[in-house]
Write an enzyme that holds these catalytic residues in place. Structure first.
Site, PDB file in Angstrom:
ATOM      1  CE1 TYR A  73      50.151  92.597  58.192  1.00 28.69           C
ATOM      2  CE2 TYR A  73      51.488  92.940  56.073  1.00 28.69           C
ATOM      3  CZ  TYR A  73      50.327  93.313  56.855  1.00 28.69           C
ATOM      4  OH  TYR A  73      49.194  93.793  56.361  1.00 28.69           O
TER       5      TYR A  73
ATOM      6  CG  ASP B  77      40.952  88.600  70.726  1.00 30.89           C
ATOM      7  OD1 ASP B  77      41.530  88.793  69.654  1.00 30.89           O
ATOM      8  OD2 ASP B  77      41.647  88.233  71.835  1.00 30.89           O
TER       9      ASP B  77
ATOM     10  N   GLY C 264      41.101 102.972  60.462  1.00 29.93           N
ATOM     11  CA  GLY C 264      41.768 102.791  59.052  1.00 29.93           C
ATOM     12  C   GLY C 264      40.721 102.349  58.088  1.00 29.93           C
TER      13      GLY C 264
ATOM     14  CE  LYS D  19      47.290  91.284  56.193  1.00 19.05           C
ATOM     15  NZ  LYS D  19      45.882  91.535  56.145  1.00 19.05           N
TER      16      LYS D  19
HETATM   17  N1  LIG Z   1      47.565 100.191  55.961  1.00 20.70           N
HETATM   18  C1  LIG Z   1      48.275  99.619  55.310  1.00 20.70           C
HETATM   19  O1  LIG Z   1      49.221 100.169  54.599  1.00 20.70           O
HETATM   20  C2  LIG Z   1      47.770  98.183  54.638  1.00 20.70           C
HETATM   21  C3  LIG Z   1      48.534  97.682  53.515  1.00 20.70           C
HETATM   22  C4  LIG Z   1      47.904  96.378  53.378  1.00 20.70           C
HETATM   23  C5  LIG Z   1      47.141  95.825  54.211  1.00 20.70           C
HETATM   24  N2  LIG Z   1      46.563  96.312  54.923  1.00 20.70           N
HETATM   25  C6  LIG Z   1      45.514  95.305  55.805  1.00 20.70           C
HETATM   26  O2  LIG Z   1      44.371  96.219  55.962  1.00 20.70           O
HETATM   27  C7  LIG Z   1      43.676  95.707  57.224  1.00 20.70           C
HETATM   28  C8  LIG Z   1      43.115  96.839  57.860  1.00 20.70           C
HETATM   29  O3  LIG Z   1      44.512  97.497  58.461  1.00 20.70           O
HETATM   30  P1  LIG Z   1      44.492  99.184  58.680  1.00 20.70           P
HETATM   31  O4  LIG Z   1      45.509  99.465  57.842  1.00 20.70           O
HETATM   32  O5  LIG Z   1      43.047  99.876  58.265  1.00 20.70           O
HETATM   33  O6  LIG Z   1      45.134  99.335  60.429  1.00 20.70           O
HETATM   34  P2  LIG Z   1      44.330  99.502  61.550  1.00 20.70           P
HETATM   35  O7  LIG Z   1      45.379  99.173  62.591  1.00 20.70           O
HETATM   36  O8  LIG Z   1      43.508 100.949  61.503  1.00 20.70           O
HETATM   37  O9  LIG Z   1      42.901  98.639  61.321  1.00 20.70           O
HETATM   38  C9  LIG Z   1      43.033  97.240  61.854  1.00 20.70           C
HETATM   39  C10 LIG Z   1      42.106  97.048  62.859  1.00 20.70           C
HETATM   40  O10 LIG Z   1      42.034  95.722  63.232  1.00 20.70           O
HETATM   41  C11 LIG Z   1      41.649  95.690  64.801  1.00 20.70           C
HETATM   42  N3  LIG Z   1      42.016  94.274  65.382  1.00 20.70           N
HETATM   43  C12 LIG Z   1      43.364  93.952  65.560  1.00 20.70           C
HETATM   44  N4  LIG Z   1      43.193  92.931  66.416  1.00 20.70           N
HETATM   45  C13 LIG Z   1      42.064  92.287  66.317  1.00 20.70           C
HETATM   46  C14 LIG Z   1      41.370  91.532  66.988  1.00 20.70           C
HETATM   47  N5  LIG Z   1      42.290  90.391  67.550  1.00 20.70           N
HETATM   48  N6  LIG Z   1      40.175  91.144  66.849  1.00 20.70           N
HETATM   49  C15 LIG Z   1      39.427  92.067  66.154  1.00 20.70           C
HETATM   50  N7  LIG Z   1      39.854  93.224  65.621  1.00 20.70           N
HETATM   51  C16 LIG Z   1      41.250  93.299  65.822  1.00 20.70           C
HETATM   52  C17 LIG Z   1      42.283  96.865  65.132  1.00 20.70           C
HETATM   53  O11 LIG Z   1      41.802  97.213  66.528  1.00 20.70           O
HETATM   54  C18 LIG Z   1      41.987  97.691  64.192  1.00 20.70           C
HETATM   55  O12 LIG Z   1      40.800  98.494  64.246  1.00 20.70           O
HETATM   56  C19 LIG Z   1      44.609  94.615  57.856  1.00 20.70           C
HETATM   57  O13 LIG Z   1      44.233  93.372  57.439  1.00 20.70           O
HETATM   58  C20 LIG Z   1      45.875  95.072  57.124  1.00 20.70           C
HETATM   59  O14 LIG Z   1      46.852  94.089  57.432  1.00 20.70           O
HETATM   60  C21 LIG Z   1      46.816  97.484  55.505  1.00 20.70           C
END
Ligand SMILES: NC(=O)c1ccc[n+]([C@@H]2O[C@H](COP(=O)([O-])OP(=O)(O)OC[C@H]3O[C@@H](n4cnc5c(N)ncnc54)[C@H](O)[C@@H]3O)[C@@H](O)[C@H]2O)c1
Length: 266
Positions: free
Chosen positions: A158, A58, A17, A162
């Site tokens: 969630y 983690d 992501g 945030k």
């Molecule tokens: N995708 C969206 O629409 C969106 C919108 C707003 C905010 N976000 C935020 O963006 C950030 C990235 O999320 P994303 O959308 O790329 O999703 P994603 O799931 O692709 O990436 C999140 C990453 O965090 C890692 N992760 C989860 N738990 C973990 C832990 N305990 N220790 C270490 N790593 C861990 C996962 O393995 C993953 O690689 C997050 O903080 C998410 O809340 C995403």
């Protein structure tokens, strides 16, 4: 424009992501990227894609963030930037949610407290080492409001994590400024991005994605993030509708103060 050449950068949640897209974009601008993620295979793949390094972590373990910072400083002699990006989703109807669910402790730790732990370790290292550091925290549109486009998603807890991480970032930035600490803090505020977090709900076909969410690809979110950093922004939104979403709260308070007859200084 920031010269990222040779800068040592740690990105949490870099296995996929937005984190992976940030890793690739930063490496393209010359940064030396280390990804840290609970997904060992994914973060190793990111490292291969951006010519960087990777390790497994983690972040639900409260000590893990500080250990990661110490590890990189010991290895490279400095750490210029941390992207506190790892995050997990959590979707429950609040009126039925089990508030004693152990999964909630993970949510608060990973999404809300983790970035402050990274901030504490990074500022201590930068002060001791005599360099200036940068912390970029990934919040969400859920940091700012209850967006109308997602109000059926059951995102209350969630969103609490945030909202929490945003106010912590605002306090961190204020404390750094007032105490002249060598760290700049920034807040990436993504709207809908097509990633491992959202893909299961959205499905693969963009034609089925709710238009109001304005889903973008992670590469675009990373591009906007780096552009925001170049401009020195604290708030780095990825969608225009975040302003409209926030307006309801401000207008509600404004209407209530008017209804109560509160004066300017009251
Ligand atoms: N995708 C969206 O629409 C969106 C919108 C707003 C905010 N976000 C935020 O963006 C950030 C990235 O999320 P994303 O959308 O790329 O999703 P994603 O799931 O692709 O990436 C999140 C990453 O965090 C890692 N992760 C989860 N738990 C973990 C832990 N305990 N220790 C270490 N790593 C861990 C996962 O393995 C993953 O690689 C997050 O903080 C998410 O809340 C995403």
């Amino acid at each position: 424009m920031i010269d990222w050449t040779g800068q040592q950068v740690l990105i949490t949640g870099a296995a996929s992501g937005i984190g992976r897209a940030l890793a690739i974009a930063l490496a393209a601008r010359g940064a030396r990227v280390t990804g840290a993620d609970i997904n060992a295979a994914g973060v190793a793949e990111t490292a291969a894609l951006c010519g960087g390094e990777a390790f497994t972590i983690d972040l639900a373990d409260g000590a893990a963030g500080a250990q990661a910072v110490e590890r990189l400083v010991a290895r490279h002699g400095r750490l210029d930037a941390v992207f506190a990006n790892a995050g997990i989703g959590y979707s429950r109807r609040l009126l039925k949610a089990d508030l004693d669910d152990p999964g909630l402790a993970r949510l608060w730790e990973i999404n809300m407290l983790g970035p402050t732990r990274l901030a504490q370790a990074l500022v201590a290292a930068a002060e001791a080492g005599g360099w200036r550091a940068r912390l970029v925290i990934t919040g969400s549109e859920n940091s700012l409001s209850l967006p109308p486009s997602i109000q059926n998603f059951g995102n209350g807890l969630y969103a609490a994590s945030k909202h929490g991480v945003l106010i912590l970032a605002e306090w961190l930035a204020t404390e750094c400024r007032n105490a002249r600490k060598p760290m700049d803090v920034h807040m990436l505020l993504p709207g809908g991005v097509y990633t491992g977090l959202t893909a299961p709900g959205l499905g693969p076909d963009p034609a089925n994605w709710p238009a109001a969410m304005g889903i973008i690809q992670p590469e675009r979110a990373a591009e906007l993030c780096l552009a925001g950093l170049d401009l020195g922004l604290f708030y780095i939104p990825t969608h225009r509708h975040l302003i409209d979403d926030m307006a309801a709260r401000q207008q509600g308070v404004a209407a209530a103060t008017a209804a109560l007859g509160l004066q300017q200084s009251a």
